[in-house]
Design an enzyme around this catalytic site. Structure first.
Site, mmCIF file in Angstrom:
data_model
loop_
_atom_site.group_PDB
_atom_site.id
_atom_site.type_symbol
_atom_site.label_atom_id
_atom_site.label_comp_id
_atom_site.label_asym_id
_atom_site.label_seq_id
_atom_site.Cartn_x
_atom_site.Cartn_y
_atom_site.Cartn_z
ATOM 1 N N ARG A 222 36.482 35.582 33.660
ATOM 2 C CA ARG A 222 36.273 34.765 34.857
ATOM 3 C C ARG A 222 34.976 33.987 34.663
ATOM 4 N NH1 ARG A 222 37.551 40.037 36.733
ATOM 5 N NH2 ARG A 222 39.535 40.149 37.884
ATOM 6 N N LYS A 247 34.594 42.010 38.896
ATOM 7 C CA LYS A 247 35.217 42.086 40.219
ATOM 8 C C LYS A 247 35.546 43.539 40.541
ATOM 9 C CE LYS A 247 38.738 39.754 42.967
ATOM 10 N NZ LYS A 247 39.828 38.753 42.946
ATOM 11 N N HIS A 312 39.609 28.940 35.105
ATOM 12 C CA HIS A 312 40.639 29.974 35.255
ATOM 13 C C HIS A 312 41.888 29.634 34.451
ATOM 14 C CE1 HIS A 312 40.262 33.661 37.507
ATOM 15 N NE2 HIS A 312 41.554 33.655 37.785
ATOM 16 N N ARG A 315 41.594 31.435 31.310
ATOM 17 C CA ARG A 315 41.899 32.865 31.495
ATOM 18 C C ARG A 315 43.412 33.078 31.563
ATOM 19 N NH1 ARG A 315 39.945 37.851 33.735
ATOM 20 N NH2 ARG A 315 41.144 38.594 35.533
ATOM 21 N N HIS A 338 42.440 43.649 35.903
ATOM 22 C CA HIS A 338 43.242 43.633 37.122
ATOM 23 C C HIS A 338 43.377 45.042 37.696
ATOM 24 C CE1 HIS A 338 45.472 39.613 36.109
ATOM 25 N NE2 HIS A 338 44.291 39.428 36.652
ATOM 26 N N TYR A 347 52.365 36.628 34.708
ATOM 27 C CA TYR A 347 52.403 35.908 33.430
ATOM 28 C C TYR A 347 53.764 36.005 32.745
ATOM 29 C CZ TYR A 347 47.427 35.709 34.237
ATOM 30 O OH TYR A 347 46.203 35.480 34.810
#
Length: 366
Positions: A222, A247, A312, A315, A338, A347
């Site tokens: 990120r 995150k 992003h 990413r 995640h 994805y």
């Protein structure tokens, strides 16, 4: 109609002005506020504090024009209050709650900004915490959607801030549930092809920018993660990159490509760094996310890529290319950091390997 660019609250008992720059202000307006003698910025409340209320007001009227200012007076009792009906008291309690619950700085900034705008909207321009919070919140959200046309993600951000206010400050979790969250959009991420990524990197001539973009793509970072990297986060012997306090306040390891190491080495040989791997204009501060976004945009234009390329996007491209190369989805989830596998599964909808095995019925026609 001229849109106001700043709100001035006059605190007469303390003879000072509190200046809030409104959406639409530019570099000129910011420079004029910064030029005011004795000014000081309060990051917690996101206001400029300037001594001399009337003198400051006169200076800003002369600089901006009367139509571009919203002027409010504050009663001394309001300035000193800390009850739930005082907006600054409420916002201060929200700030403390965010701090104690370990929310990140960027999340706290967003929540406080959204709540300040909501409280300002609640009553004749003067922020008040209403007794009918849920009903006011719903009316505010309707206005945001119908009149201002905000996106669903922005609307959801406002709802999160309002619910946090109800739960953490008012102590009313059931009240929070009365503030509806919009149905989540299912948008597929924009992805670059390997060829487009190669063109993007080739067109990035600046060694610092090239190293930055290589790490973004090769590690799936990120933008907030890449700007906070330190030299010691690169584990050259193991070929891994450590992401600290990402995150969710979690550390993780991700990939460190040999080509990225070569690019970083070249950049650091030319421009030695100490504290931050990618410092900003000042050595003690890292590069800002906005600066990185501009670098990506310039490189995409230079490479002739018509897609809307953001940090992003790199990413997303990292994850998609790994999936197309046969990497297990669970591994990709860990590399991206995640929390849920459902987030990573998106994805599968954009991976070429998923679609190329399916034959269009048109090709079956004689």
């Amino acid at each position: 109609m001229v849109e106001p660019v700043a709100q001035i609250v006059l605190v007469r008992d303390e003879d000072r002005a509190e200046i809030t720059l409104l959406p639409g202000f530019g570099a000129r307006e910011l420079a004029l506020v910064r030029a005011l003698p004795g000014r000081r910025y309060d990051p917690a409340r996101r206001v400029w504090l300037v001594p001399g209320a009337e003198r400051t007001l006169a200076a800003l009227r002369a600089a901006f024009g009367v139509e571009r200012l919203v002027v409010r007076g504050r009663d001394p009792a309001d300035a000193a209050g800390t009850s739930d009906r005082d907006p600054e008291g409420a916002l201060e309690r929200v700030r403390h709650a965010l701090l104690l619950r370990g929310y990140g700085r960027s999340t706290a900034k967003v929540y406080l900004g959204q709540l300040r705008r909501f409280l300002t909207w609640c009553g004749d321009g003067v922020p008040r915490l209403p007794e009918d919070t849920a009903e006011r919140a719903q009316a505010y959200l309707v206005e945001l959607v119908e009149e201002r046309g905000v996106s669903r993600s922005y609307q959801s951000q406002v709802v999160s801030a309002l619910r946090f206010l109800c739960e953490s400050v008012l102590g009313e979790p059931t009240l929070a549930l009365r503030i509806p969250r919009p149905k989540k959009e299912r948008l597929l991420p924009a992805v670059l092809s390997p060829g487009e990524v190669s063109r993007l990197l080739r067109k990035t001539r600046n060694p610092k920018h090239r190293a930055l973009l290589m790490l973004l793509y090769s590690a799936g970072l990120r933008v907030s993660e890449v700007v906070r990297l330190k030299p010691e986060d690169l584990d050259l012997e193991r070929g891994l990159l450590r992401v600290r306090r990402a995150k969710g306040r979690k550390d993780r390891y991700t990939l460190l490509a040999k080509k990225a190491v070569a690019a970083v080495t070249l950049y650091r040989d030319a421009y030695p760094t100490e504290h931050w791997l990618f410092p900003g204009e000042r050595e003690d501060r890292h590069l800002t996310p906005r600066s990185v976004q501009r670098i990506v945009k310039r490189s995409a234009r230079a490479a002739g890529i018509a897609k809307n390329v953001t940090t992003h996007t790199l990413r997303h491209s990292f994850a998609t290319h790994l999936l197309e190369g046969g990497t297990n989805l669970r591994v990709i989830q860990e590399l991206l950091g995640h929390e849920s596998a459902r987030t990573t599964q998106i994805y599968t909808h954009v991976a070429q390997s998923t679609l190329e095995s399916v034959r269009s019925p048109l090709d079956n026609l004689e």
